[in-house]
Design a protein around this motif. Structure first.
Motif, PDB file in Angstrom:
ATOM      1  N   ILE A   1       0.879  -1.172   0.000  1.00 27.20           N
ATOM      2  CA  ILE A   1       0.000   0.000   0.000  1.00 27.20           C
ATOM      3  C   ILE A   1       0.911   1.215   0.000  1.00 27.20           C
ATOM      4  N   ARG A   2       0.728   2.109  -0.971  1.00 28.37           N
ATOM      5  CA  ARG A   2       1.599   3.273  -1.086  1.00 28.37           C
ATOM      6  C   ARG A   2       0.816   4.455  -1.630  1.00 28.37           C
ATOM      7  N   ASP A   3       1.424   5.627  -1.515  1.00 25.07           N
ATOM      8  CA  ASP A   3       0.830   6.818  -2.117  1.00 25.07           C
ATOM      9  C   ASP A   3       0.851   6.676  -3.635  1.00 25.07           C
TER      10      ASP A   3
ATOM     11  N   ASP B   1     -14.787   8.025   2.854  1.00 25.22           N
ATOM     12  CA  ASP B   1     -13.820   7.193   2.143  1.00 25.22           C
ATOM     13  C   ASP B   1     -14.369   6.712   0.809  1.00 25.22           C
TER      14      ASP B   1
ATOM     15  N   ALA C   1      -7.728   0.690   6.265  1.00 26.99           N
ATOM     16  CA  ALA C   1      -6.910   0.879   7.471  1.00 26.99           C
ATOM     17  C   ALA C   1      -5.950   2.046   7.295  1.00 26.99           C
ATOM     18  N   ARG C   2      -5.316   2.133   6.142  1.00 23.71           N
ATOM     19  CA  ARG C   2      -4.385   3.248   5.897  1.00 23.71           C
ATOM     20  C   ARG C   2      -5.115   4.576   5.804  1.00 23.71           C
TER      21      ARG C   2
ATOM     22  N   GLU D   1      -5.823   5.681   9.344  1.00 28.31           N
ATOM     23  CA  GLU D   1      -4.589   6.202   9.948  1.00 28.31           C
ATOM     24  C   GLU D   1      -4.320   7.627   9.467  1.00 28.31           C
ATOM     25  N   HIS D   2      -4.433   7.844   8.169  1.00 31.00           N
ATOM     26  CA  HIS D   2      -4.163   9.165   7.595  1.00 31.00           C
ATOM     27  C   HIS D   2      -5.151  10.196   8.138  1.00 31.00           C
TER      28      HIS D   2
ATOM     29  N   LEU E   1      -4.256   6.509  -2.273  1.00 27.59           N
ATOM     30  CA  LEU E   1      -3.429   5.337  -2.040  1.00 27.59           C
ATOM     31  C   LEU E   1      -3.687   4.299  -3.113  1.00 27.59           C
TER      32      LEU E   1
ATOM     33  N   ALA F   1      -6.872  -3.405   3.854  1.00 28.12           N
ATOM     34  CA  ALA F   1      -5.576  -2.723   3.988  1.00 28.12           C
ATOM     35  C   ALA F   1      -5.689  -1.259   3.576  1.00 28.12           C
ATOM     36  N   LEU F   2      -6.414  -0.989   2.512  1.00 26.17           N
ATOM     37  CA  LEU F   2      -6.578   0.393   2.064  1.00 26.17           C
ATOM     38  C   LEU F   2      -7.378   1.220   3.067  1.00 26.17           C
TER      39      LEU F   2
END
Length: 163
Positions: free
Chosen positions: A3-5, A83, A102-103, A106-107, A54, A99-100
């Protein structure tokens, strides 16, 4: 899976996933696909507002993307975000959405937001179950407020406090 930007080079994959959702689901309540210029403008606006985009990458391929945006455009809603999570059709039910989300949570917490909402078409039981498993609770349902594919659509609203 990573998972990344998102970066500009991801826009074609994001566009393909987005347009697939338009054509084959009720996740997005429009019936006409969009072009790359629209996704570029969307991406630039997210960056301008400090909102994440993301991607989930598997074996070098983007298989999902997610973002959040202010729920409504008026200043009083500035601490409430909504979201958006989309997964490539061949990659559903593999933990990518979890996973997406969750990130994103967090953000949003780190950015000081107060609440995250998920507005989900009521028949999308998988997305509703995913969000509930992550702590979102029912905030209400609006029946037959939209239409797509010749059917009336209802909206389930889920709510997650971030503080």
């Amino acid at each position: 899976m990573i998972i990344r930007d998102a970066v500009d080079a991801d826009l074609d994959a994001i566009l393909a996933i987005h347009n697939h959702a338009i054509l084959h689901s009720t996740a997005i309540w429009v019936e006409q696909t969009v072009d790359r210029a629209e996704r570029e403008a969307w991406f630039a606006e997210r960056r301008r507002q400090g909102q994440p985009v993301l991607v989930a990458e598997e074996d070098g391929l983007v298989v999902g993307f997610a973002s959040y945006s202010q729920w409504r455009p008026r200043p009083g809603y500035r601490h409430t975000v909504e979201d958006s999570v989309y997964i490539a059709g061949t990659h559903h039910a593999r933990g990518i959405g979890r996973a997406l989300v969750a990130r994103l949570i967090e953000h949003a917490k780190a950015a000081g937001h107060h609440v995250m909402l998920a507005d989900i078409e009521t028949s999308n039981s998988a997305s509703i179950a995913l969000h509930k498993s992550m702590g979102f609770v029912d905030a209400g349902q609006l029946n037959e407020i939209g239409t797509k594919f010749g059917n009336w659509l209802s909206l389930t609203i889920l709510w997650l406090p971030l503080e």
